[in-house]
Design an enzyme around this catalytic site. Structure first.
Site, PDB file in Angstrom:
ATOM      1  N   LYS A 192       0.851  -1.197   0.000  1.00  0.00           N
ATOM      2  CA  LYS A 192       0.000   0.000   0.000  1.00  0.00           C
ATOM      3  C   LYS A 192       0.884   1.244   0.000  1.00  0.00           C
ATOM      4  O   LYS A 192       1.491   1.592   0.999  1.00  0.00           O
ATOM      5  CB  LYS A 192      -0.913   0.053   1.233  1.00  0.00           C
ATOM      6  CG  LYS A 192      -2.001   1.102   1.052  1.00  0.00           C
ATOM      7  CD  LYS A 192      -2.624   1.595   2.331  1.00  0.00           C
ATOM      8  CE  LYS A 192      -1.896   2.726   2.965  1.00  0.00           C
ATOM      9  NZ  LYS A 192      -1.791   3.957   2.154  1.00  0.00           N
ATOM     10  N   GLU A 195      -1.386   7.307  -0.141  1.00  0.00           N
ATOM     11  CA  GLU A 195      -2.476   7.786  -1.002  1.00  0.00           C
ATOM     12  C   GLU A 195      -2.116   9.106  -1.672  1.00  0.00           C
ATOM     13  O   GLU A 195      -2.734   9.514  -2.653  1.00  0.00           O
ATOM     14  CB  GLU A 195      -3.778   7.930  -0.196  1.00  0.00           C
ATOM     15  CG  GLU A 195      -3.748   8.947   0.944  1.00  0.00           C
ATOM     16  CD  GLU A 195      -3.193   8.381   2.255  1.00  0.00           C
ATOM     17  OE1 GLU A 195      -2.369   7.440   2.206  1.00  0.00           O
ATOM     18  OE2 GLU A 195      -3.581   8.893   3.317  1.00  0.00           O
ATOM     19  N   GLY A 246       5.020   8.097   9.832  1.00  0.00           N
ATOM     20  CA  GLY A 246       5.100   8.918  11.034  1.00  0.00           C
ATOM     21  C   GLY A 246       5.017   8.105  12.325  1.00  0.00           C
ATOM     22  O   GLY A 246       4.505   6.979  12.336  1.00  0.00           O
ATOM     23  N   GLY A 250       2.774   4.798  13.188  1.00  0.00           N
ATOM     24  CA  GLY A 250       3.555   3.589  13.485  1.00  0.00           C
ATOM     25  C   GLY A 250       3.201   2.990  14.824  1.00  0.00           C
ATOM     26  O   GLY A 250       3.065   1.769  14.970  1.00  0.00           O
ATOM     27  N   GLU A 267       9.902   2.046  10.501  1.00  0.00           N
ATOM     28  CA  GLU A 267      10.868   3.130  10.291  1.00  0.00           C
ATOM     29  C   GLU A 267      10.082   4.423  10.415  1.00  0.00           C
ATOM     30  O   GLU A 267       9.253   4.740   9.565  1.00  0.00           O
ATOM     31  CB  GLU A 267      11.515   2.996   8.901  1.00  0.00           C
ATOM     32  CG  GLU A 267      12.884   3.663   8.837  1.00  0.00           C
ATOM     33  CD  GLU A 267      12.845   5.122   8.432  1.00  0.00           C
ATOM     34  OE1 GLU A 267      12.270   5.922   9.209  1.00  0.00           O
ATOM     35  OE2 GLU A 267      13.381   5.459   7.367  1.00  0.00           O
ATOM     36  N   CYS A 301      13.621  11.385   6.004  1.00  0.00           N
ATOM     37  CA  CYS A 301      13.624  10.923   7.401  1.00  0.00           C
ATOM     38  C   CYS A 301      14.977  11.144   8.067  1.00  0.00           C
ATOM     39  O   CYS A 301      15.057  11.365   9.264  1.00  0.00           O
ATOM     40  CB  CYS A 301      13.202   9.461   7.483  1.00  0.00           C
ATOM     41  SG  CYS A 301      14.130   8.381   6.392  1.00  0.00           S
ATOM     42  N   GLU A 403       9.830  16.136  14.852  1.00  0.00           N
ATOM     43  CA  GLU A 403      10.225  15.969  13.448  1.00  0.00           C
ATOM     44  C   GLU A 403       9.385  16.922  12.597  1.00  0.00           C
ATOM     45  O   GLU A 403       8.196  16.696  12.392  1.00  0.00           O
ATOM     46  CB  GLU A 403       9.985  14.522  13.006  1.00  0.00           C
ATOM     47  CG  GLU A 403      10.493  14.269  11.609  1.00  0.00           C
ATOM     48  CD  GLU A 403      10.166  12.897  11.073  1.00  0.00           C
ATOM     49  OE1 GLU A 403       9.008  12.471  11.182  1.00  0.00           O
ATOM     50  OE2 GLU A 403      11.074  12.243  10.536  1.00  0.00           O
TER      51      GLU A 403
HETATM   52  O1  TXE Z   1       2.358   9.951   7.536  1.00  0.00           O
HETATM   53  P1  TXE Z   1       1.628   8.592   7.859  1.00  0.00           P
HETATM   54  P2  TXE Z   1       1.774  11.350   7.098  1.00  0.00           P
HETATM   55  C1  TXE Z   1       6.349  11.751   9.318  1.00  0.00           C
HETATM   56  C2  TXE Z   1       6.576  13.220   9.062  1.00  0.00           C
HETATM   57  C3  TXE Z   1       5.240  13.668   8.600  1.00  0.00           C
HETATM   58  C4  TXE Z   1       4.339  12.838   9.478  1.00  0.00           C
HETATM   59  C5  TXE Z   1       2.931  12.679   8.998  1.00  0.00           C
HETATM   60  O2  TXE Z   1       6.920  13.860  10.269  1.00  0.00           O
HETATM   61  O3  TXE Z   1       5.035  15.041   8.773  1.00  0.00           O
HETATM   62  O4  TXE Z   1       4.973  11.591   9.537  1.00  0.00           O
HETATM   63  O5  TXE Z   1       2.935  12.294   7.640  1.00  0.00           O
HETATM   64  C6  TXE Z   1      -0.363   5.031   5.927  1.00  0.00           C
HETATM   65  N1  TXE Z   1      -2.928   2.052   9.207  1.00  0.00           N
HETATM   66  N2  TXE Z   1       6.785  10.950   8.201  1.00  0.00           N
HETATM   67  O6  TXE Z   1       0.523  11.678   7.817  1.00  0.00           O
HETATM   68  O7  TXE Z   1       0.214   8.814   8.280  1.00  0.00           O
HETATM   69  C7  TXE Z   1      -0.526   6.157   4.955  1.00  0.00           C
HETATM   70  O8  TXE Z   1      -1.628   5.929   4.105  1.00  0.00           O
HETATM   71  C8  TXE Z   1      -2.116   1.717   8.195  1.00  0.00           C
HETATM   72  C9  TXE Z   1       8.072  10.336   8.334  1.00  0.00           C
HETATM   73  O9  TXE Z   1       1.724  11.376   5.637  1.00  0.00           O
HETATM   74  O10 TXE Z   1       2.510   7.877   8.785  1.00  0.00           O
HETATM   75  C10 TXE Z   1       0.824   6.127   4.268  1.00  0.00           C
HETATM   76  O11 TXE Z   1       0.840   5.064   3.301  1.00  0.00           O
HETATM   77  N3  TXE Z   1      -1.505   2.625   7.420  1.00  0.00           N
HETATM   78  C11 TXE Z   1       8.315   9.350   7.304  1.00  0.00           C
HETATM   79  C12 TXE Z   1       1.772   5.779   5.400  1.00  0.00           C
HETATM   80  O12 TXE Z   1       0.959   5.190   6.412  1.00  0.00           O
HETATM   81  C13 TXE Z   1      -1.721   3.918   7.666  1.00  0.00           C
HETATM   82  C14 TXE Z   1       7.768   9.545   5.973  1.00  0.00           C
HETATM   83  C15 TXE Z   1       2.496   6.958   5.998  1.00  0.00           C
HETATM   84  O13 TXE Z   1       1.580   7.896   6.426  1.00  0.00           O
HETATM   85  C16 TXE Z   1      -2.566   4.338   8.713  1.00  0.00           C
HETATM   86  C17 TXE Z   1       6.471  10.167   5.979  1.00  0.00           C
HETATM   87  C18 TXE Z   1      -3.179   3.331   9.511  1.00  0.00           C
HETATM   88  N4  TXE Z   1      -3.977   3.627  10.532  1.00  0.00           N
HETATM   89  C19 TXE Z   1       6.046  10.866   7.060  1.00  0.00           C
HETATM   90  N5  TXE Z   1      -2.595   5.694   8.712  1.00  0.00           N
HETATM   91  C20 TXE Z   1       9.641   8.642   7.317  1.00  0.00           C
HETATM   92  N6  TXE Z   1       9.868   7.763   8.298  1.00  0.00           N
HETATM   93  O14 TXE Z   1      10.443   8.829   6.432  1.00  0.00           O
HETATM   94  C21 TXE Z   1      -1.803   6.125   7.705  1.00  0.00           C
HETATM   95  N7  TXE Z   1      -1.273   5.041   7.065  1.00  0.00           N
END
Ligand code: TXE
Length: 512
Positions: A192, A195, A246, A250, A267, A301, A403
């Site tokens: 997945k 989105e 995020g 996570g 991660e 990240c 972050e």
């Molecule tokens: O991330 P999400 P978001 C951090 C960064 C950013 C913050 C929020 O600080 O500002 O996270 O970003 C999926 N069950 N990083 O809201 O929500 C979602 O659809 C299963 C750090 O965009 O963590 C997407 O595919 N999956 C980071 C993925 O999780 C779920 C990179 C990441 O989205 C879910 C990105 C759920 N309940 C953001 N909710 C890094 N480590 O590099 C969301 N998702």
């Protein structure tokens, strides 16, 4: 040579690679059961440029069932490593063939510069070639149990069904770090993508299909985490969830997965210190601090968002940084003169604005940026944010602790090595850190004591598929890449084979 397509809309080669259905379940491309779709926004214009199918909960369940049934029938998991390695190498070859289109899709979705997107596709290719070689050279471990009649060996088997959830900053690259080891190990997958940025992954799954990945091995669903996430992460049919994203998401995934004792690899980003001692080579230090935090507009990240600089040089160092930051060319990723692109979404843009307010309120000194870049030739609808530098920051400020995931650099100062180390470790995260010094012994001392998954000494930002990637503390658990990364996708089995069986001889008492 053909001119690059600089239109912000999908062209014929983009559309060919994406196709007209975007869920791939059990070897069949199809739309959502309820016909649902999602519009994608181009970060450089703020305009809708594509529509993709959006899975329902039932679609997500169907994808898990397909992956489960395919794993359980044993055909893929029992293919020889030579066959699987060949498939991985074919995928790598096709990535080379379709590099230009894949890179363009990545730029349209994320906003990053085309040059960065091309590097990403090159990296994805290396990831597949590396895993092909790694699986071919993996060997069982023989254990000497002291009995020549016993062959004791530790073998690795594919873990089963893997749910792979990727973020929007490196959509294809992050997904490749998961899909390559999963396929190499012989596992089956439900992928997945975010989105926000699904296009390159859709195109990539079509490439995998063409490369000969059998139906049901690699399944693809699209959709928002809150909608289909719970279905994907709360299932007894899933053996591993590998998530990059995020911290909040996570943490909730780990809690959900615990219900079925599903293995989770996380991660979750970082708040990464870049420590500069006064004796460091100035020119490369300024350059790497700048690149470390402002590349991809800080949406990395491992971005070096916390500059921790020795007092003696701090003022002059920050002046140099501000001067260099003024000249960074923020612009449309499709424009070859742009050095970094817009933020990925309005959400991220609003988040940066909030962090700037927070920085000012908490007493940090805004030295540069803080809003859109000072240019009138950028599309007014784009999500533009200038490289931003806050000086005189302290460890309690939210901009130093959280972050930000955008182009915001905070500056803290230190006098002694012990102080530098304490500041570098003063974070709940622990993904990456940089140290710059001409004193090799001091550099190695710092490397040993910094609690971060990657430490760069007199360099910043590099990685290789051959070395493990992941974090200490709240940056997550498990590792991606390297032999440990592959091991996440494998179960370990100990086989005790007695080649010359005799009675155990323990219960010797017999009734008279
Ligand atoms: O991330 P999400 P978001 C951090 C960064 C950013 C913050 C929020 O600080 O500002 O996270 O970003 C999926 N069950 N990083 O809201 O929500 C979602 O659809 C299963 C750090 O965009 O963590 C997407 O595919 N999956 C980071 C993925 O999780 C779920 C990179 C990441 O989205 C879910 C990105 C759920 N309940 C953001 N909710 C890094 N480590 O590099 C969301 N998702």
């Amino acid at each position: 040579m053909a001119q690059p397509d600089i239109s912000h809309h999908l062209g014929p080669s983009d559309s060919r690679l994406i196709g007209d259905a975007h869920l791939y379940i059990g070897g069949e491309w199809r739309g959502a059961r309820d016909g649902g779709t999602r519009e994608l926004t181009n970060p450089a214009t703020g305009e809708v440029f594509a529509t993709v199918d959006e899975a329902t909960a039932d679609d997500a369940r169907a994808a898990i069932s397909a992956a489960r049934a395919t794993f359980d029938d044993g055909e893929w998991s029992s293919t020889s490593v030579t066959e699987r390695a060949a498939v991985l190498r074919t995928i790598a070859d096709l990535l080379v063939r379709d590099k230009a289109t894949l890179a363009r899709l990545e730029t349209l979705d994320t906003g990053k510069t085309l040059a960065e997107s091309v590097i990403d596709v090159d990296d994805v290719e290396s990831v597949f070639r590396y895993h092909a070689a790694l699986i071919e050279t993996s060997a069982d471990r023989l254990v000497d149990v002291g009995d020549p009649a016993v062959v004791s060996r530790v073998i690795r088997e594919p873990i089963g069904v893997c749910v792979l959830i990727a973020p929007w900053n490196y959509p294809l690259l992050q997904m490749s770090w998961k899909i390559a080891p999963a396929l190499a190990a012989g596992a089956t997958v439900v992928a997945k993508p975010s989105e926000v940025t699904p296009l390159s992954t859709i195109a990539f799954v079509r490439i995998c299909e063409e490369a000969g990945v059998p139906p049901g091995v690699l399944n693809l669903v699209q959709g928002a985490g809150p909608n289909i996430g719970p279905v994907l992460t709360d299932s007894p049919d899933v053996d591993l969830i590998s998530f990059t994203g995020g911290l909040t998401t996570g943490t909730s995934i780990a809690q959900t997965a615990a219900r079925h004792v599903t293995k989770v690899a996380l991660e979750l980003g970082g708040k990464n210190p870049h420590i500069v001692f006064a004796d460091a080579d100035r020119e490369s230090a300024v350059d790497h601090v700048l690149t470390g935090v402002f590349l991809h507009s800080g949406q990395v990240c491992s971005a070096g968002t916390r500059l921790i600089v020795q007092d003696d040089i701090a003022d002059a160092f920050v002046d140099d940084l501000v001067e260099r930051a003024r000249h960074i060319r923020v612009g449309d990723g499709l424009d070859p003169t742009s050095e970094t692109g817009p933020l990925v979404s309005r959400t991220q843009l609003d988040k940066m604005a909030a962090y700037v307010r927070s920085g000012i309120e908490s007493g940090a000194v805004l030295r540069h940026g803080g809003g859109p870049p000072d240019r009138d030739d950028l599309h007014p609808g784009g999500f533009w944010f200038a490289p931003t530098i806050f000086d005189h920051c302290t460890r309690t400020m939210p901009i130093v602790r959280e972050e930000t995931f955008g182009p915001i650099l905070t500056v803290e100062r230190f006098t002694s090595e012990a102080q530098a180390l304490a500041l570098g470790n003063d974070t709940s995260y622990g993904l990456a850190a940089g140290v710059r010094t001409a004193d090799i012994a001091r550099g190695e001392r710092m490397v040993r004591r910094l609690r971060h998954g990657t430490v760069w000494l007199n360099d910043f930002g590099h990685y290789t598929p051959r070395a493990e990637w992941g974090g200490f503390g709240a940056s997550g658990n498990g590792r991606e890449l390297g032999p440990t990364g592959l091991a996440e996708y494998q179960e370990i089995k100990h086989v005790w084979h007695n080649t010359s069986p005799t009675p155990a001889g323990w219960f010797t008492h017999r009734e008279p």
